[in-house]
Design an enzyme around this catalytic site. Structure first.
Site, PDB file in Angstrom:
ATOM      1  N   ASP A 106      -9.894  -3.340  -5.629  1.00 56.44           N
ATOM      2  CA  ASP A 106      -9.133  -2.348  -4.879  1.00 56.44           C
ATOM      3  C   ASP A 106      -9.064  -1.086  -5.735  1.00 56.44           C
ATOM      4  OD1 ASP A 106      -7.221  -0.811  -3.631  1.00 56.44           O
ATOM      5  OD2 ASP A 106      -5.664  -2.343  -3.591  1.00 56.44           O
ATOM      6  N   HIS A 159      -8.021  -4.724  -1.026  1.00 58.58           N
ATOM      7  CA  HIS A 159      -6.821  -4.044  -0.572  1.00 58.58           C
ATOM      8  C   HIS A 159      -6.398  -4.575   0.803  1.00 58.58           C
ATOM      9  CE1 HIS A 159      -4.007  -0.696  -0.692  1.00 58.58           C
ATOM     10  NE2 HIS A 159      -4.239  -0.524   0.593  1.00 58.58           N
ATOM     11  N   SER A 180       0.836  -1.194   0.000  1.00 55.91           N
ATOM     12  CA  SER A 180       0.000   0.000   0.000  1.00 55.91           C
ATOM     13  C   SER A 180       0.882   1.259   0.000  1.00 55.91           C
ATOM     14  CB  SER A 180      -0.935  -0.057   1.204  1.00 55.91           C
ATOM     15  OG  SER A 180      -1.937   0.903   1.095  1.00 55.91           O
TER      16      SER A 180
END
Lengths: 394, 345
Positions: free
Chosen positions: A319, A349, A223
């Site tokens: 995501d 995600h 991320s």
């Protein structure tokens, strides 16, 4: 600290010419129907009760959320995976460029060299090269993986990633150094990226003391941490070193302008939605003086990606960040960088932090280990057919 | 036994309980009956096999082998859209699709082209290619290396005239196959390299059998669902016949044992974790990589041999299909590769 100074407009046209971003698909995927039951339930629980919704959190709330770590016992470990027993965990710190101290959490393999990630010999199961006794009888140095955790530049901590980082240390047979970079809103962009760069430099300089091999360093992050890893790799390329052998980017944030179609298509996805992204971005970018398309915060906007190290990019299909990850992979490939990209279907995600709540967690971990091993433990190529175990070691 | 998802365990148990018998005790008549079987293309069967995309036209054509025998191919042509870039010919001419030559599995003894309608049509639609599935001759009527020769002849025919006639672009050809078909696809690449053509853009090998000497057989999965060591031995007995002309390590039938793999086309190798053939697939991929061939290899966990034929009964079926069509598309449409998401379902 070299930064590519490029006119955004020029960058846009070049990005467009290289095929990205593309027009959005017209329909919105009904996310819940796409998810396995376990993932849908987990995501719903997290979104309802989880500690990491950023929306509406004040500084005290952010501090509390950052301190949270799930207990290392079941049922939590069914979801997160467990801390490997074959790994020693220590802490250290280094001084960043502005004089501030940045912590690191270090995972050192202690057991015998890993043989399998999952039971399959070749599945990341080649006999370990690092850590085995060298010719002189001394323990050879481990290759190193510098890890950056996720959390939107605002949340998260290194302990939260104990399961993943210790798994990597054990299975890759590498020293994993997780950098506790400083976060927003106290530290605006590009402080997190600068800490990451300084962290890699420190790891390189201190390799001998840590028991690592300074010529074999990979970066990895998920991320926001994936975005930071990509930025650090770019900046270190411009700076002429230290050389990075591989970059493993897990659903990375590469485009703060959110120009890719999935940002709209999955704007209401579980775990990470458009509103949370907006809040994270504001914390990181506001009053930072950096434009959202500055490569220091949006590595996909760097014009020239040639010469960057081989990359693994893993994305989650449901995501909002999916297409900026795949887009970065596509641009790297177009620039001649060896890239392996995998878009994991039916997941959301953050899934590497809750592999047990997905059906692709083990597969994704296997891929990550296999790729890191391949680039950190290079072995001579076999010339002729040999018995299987020897060949698989290649 | 290692971890296997419940649905896979149930399905393969039914399969192995002998809905269709096992190769081990089949006589020729039973083999021929088994070859004629295809699952109906309607629910609930398509929940298991996958459906045939509606915008693909299925047809057939004939080619002639080196020994003068006519063999059929089954063709899958995407309709509605154009196939990427015009093939260099006159501008304004209809765009031609790149070609995927497909070889079905079945141990060189069983299987047929129709059985692979869902997979082949899916490749056609999502890799935007003309898929040509070759009905090569099988054992025991035709021993090794007849299947290899037919595979090579079909590919040559496509490059020479077949592709153009069917709406394909003979300059962009990939090969693909599963199990024994993966063996044939790999060998077509070897033959093309040795003969100086046709140029193969990509080879997609799905749990291929690449070492007929079984030196890398995964002992712990020798009794795995779907494919066991005993079945492999039965297939090989049929393929070699009572009086084998070739050694099991002859590189003309065992791609793994070729001296040099340098110069072969970029490869995708997919293996199933609970498959006796897993390690030979992985080892072949390792040798390709070591020889400088761009190779992508994925070992699918919780999967058994043959998973591409029953994606709905696995947890990784859609993931593996996505990887397959993404790689084929990327190598067959080099100028305009879209992101993987464009064909996601």
């Amino acid at each position: 600290m070299a930064r590519i100074a490029n006119a955004p407009r020029q960058a846009v046209s070049r990005l467009r010419r290289s095929g990205m971003p593309r027009a959005a698909r017209p329909h919105v995927v009904p996310v819940a129907a796409e998810l396995p039951l376990r993932t849908a339930v987990f995501a719903a629980v997290m979104d309802r009760f989880g500690a990491h919704s950023i929306i509406g959190l004040d500084e005290a709330g952010i501090a509390r959320a950052r301190a949270w770590v799930p207990p290392q016992r079941w049922p939590h470990t069914w979801i997160t995976g467990r801390l490997s027993r074959q790994v020693a965990v220590t802490e250290d710190s280094f001084e960043a460029r502005d004089g501030g101290r940045v912590g690191v959490r270090i995972y050192t393999p202690t057991g015998p060299p890993a043989t399998t990630a999952d039971g399959a010999p070749a599945a990341g199961g080649a006999p370990a090269a690092g850590g085995e006794p060298a010719a002189g009888g001394e323990r050879a140095a481990y290759p190193m993986v510098v890890f950056f955790h996720g959390g939107g530049y605002v949340l998260g901590n290194t302990r939260l990633y104990d399961p993943l980082c210790s798994f990597l240390a054990e299975q890759v047979s590498a020293l994993v150094v997780s950098v506790d970079y400083r976060m927003a809103p106290e530290h605006r962009a590009p402080r997190a990226a600068h800490d990451a760069i300084d962290g890699v430099r420190w790891v390189h300089a201190e390799a001998a003391r840590l028991g690592g091999e300074p010529t074999r360093i990979a970066v990895c992050g998920d991320s926001a941490g994936g975005g930071i890893a990509a930025v650090a790799t770019q900046v270190l390329l411009d700076a002429g070193g230290p050389p990075i052998a591989h970059q493993a980017l897990l659903y990375p944030a590469t485009d703060a302008t959110r120009s890719y179609p999935s940002a709209r298509e999955h704007a209401r996805a579980p775990v990470l939605d458009a509103r949370k992204i907006e809040v994270f971005s504001r914390h990181y970018l506001d009053s930072s003086g950096l434009a959202p398309d500055d490569p220091l915060v949006s590595p996909v906007w760097r014009v020239d990606l040639a010469g960057l190290p081989p990359a693994l990019v893993q994305t989650a299909d449901l995501d909002p960040l999916r297409d900026e990850g795949l887009g970065y992979a596509e641009r790297l490939r177009a620039a001649g960088v060896p890239v392996r990209a995998t878009n994991y279907l039916r997941t959301v995600h953050g899934f590497m932090s809750f592999p047990g709540a997905t059906v692709v967690g083990d597969q994704a971990r296997l891929e990550l280990v296999t790729e890191l091993r391949r680039h950190l433990h290079p072995t001579p190529a076999p010339a002729l057919p040999r018995p299987v175990q020897a060949v698989l070691a290649d | 036994m290692a971890w296997l998802p419940l649905r896979t365990r149930l399905f393969t148990t039914l399969l192995d309980r002998g809905v269709r018998g096992s190769i081990i005790d089949m006589d020729l008549a039973e083999i021929q009956r088994s070859r004629a079987f295809t699952a109906p293309l309607r629910r609930p069967f398509t929940w298991i096999t996958g459906a045939v995309p509606r915008d693909v036209r299925i047809g057939d054509a004939w080619f002639t082998t080196r020994d003068g025998v006519g063999r059929q191919v089954r063709t899958y042509l995407p309709s509605g859209r154009t196939g990427g870039q015009p093939s260099g010919a006159a501008r304004g001419a209809p765009a031609a699709y790149p070609v995927v030559v497909f070889f079905h599995g079945g141990g060189w003894v069983l299987g047929n082209t129709r059985m692979y309608d869902p997979l082949c049509a899916t490749i056609a639609a999502r890799a935007e290619a003309l898929v040509v599935s070759v009905d090569y001759r099988m054992a025991p009527e035709h021993r090794a290396p007849t299947a290899v020769h037919d595979a090579v002849d079909a590919t040559r025919w496509l490059a020479d005239e077949g592709a153009a006639r069917l709406g394909g672009d003979p300059t962009r050809i990939a090969v693909c196959g599963d199990s024994a078909g993966g063996n044939l696809a790999a060998l077509v690449c070897h033959a093309a390299l040795d003969d100086g053509g046709p140029a193969i853009a990509h080879q997609a090998l799905i749990y291929p059998g690449v070492d007929l000497s079984m030196s890398m057989l995964v002992r712990e999965h020798a009794n795995a669902p779907v494919l066991t060591q005993a079945k492999i031995e039965a297939f090989l007995r049929h393929y070699f016949g009572p009086d084998p002309q070739l050694s099991p390590r002859d590189p003309s039938i065992s791609p793994y044992w070729r001296e040099s793999l340098r110069g072969l086309p970029p490869a995708l190798v997919q293996t199933a974790d609970l498959d006796p053939l897993r390690d030979e697939g992985l080892a072949y991929a390792a040798r390709l990589t070591a020889a400088g061939v761009p190779t992508r290899v994925t070992n699918y966990l919780g999967a058994v041999h043959g998973f591409a034929s029953f994606p709905g009964m696995t947890l990784i079926g859609r993931q593996a299909t996505l990887e397959l069509v993404t790689e084929l598309h990327r190598h067959l449409h080099p100028a305009g590769s879209p992101t993987a998401t464009q064909w996601h379902e």
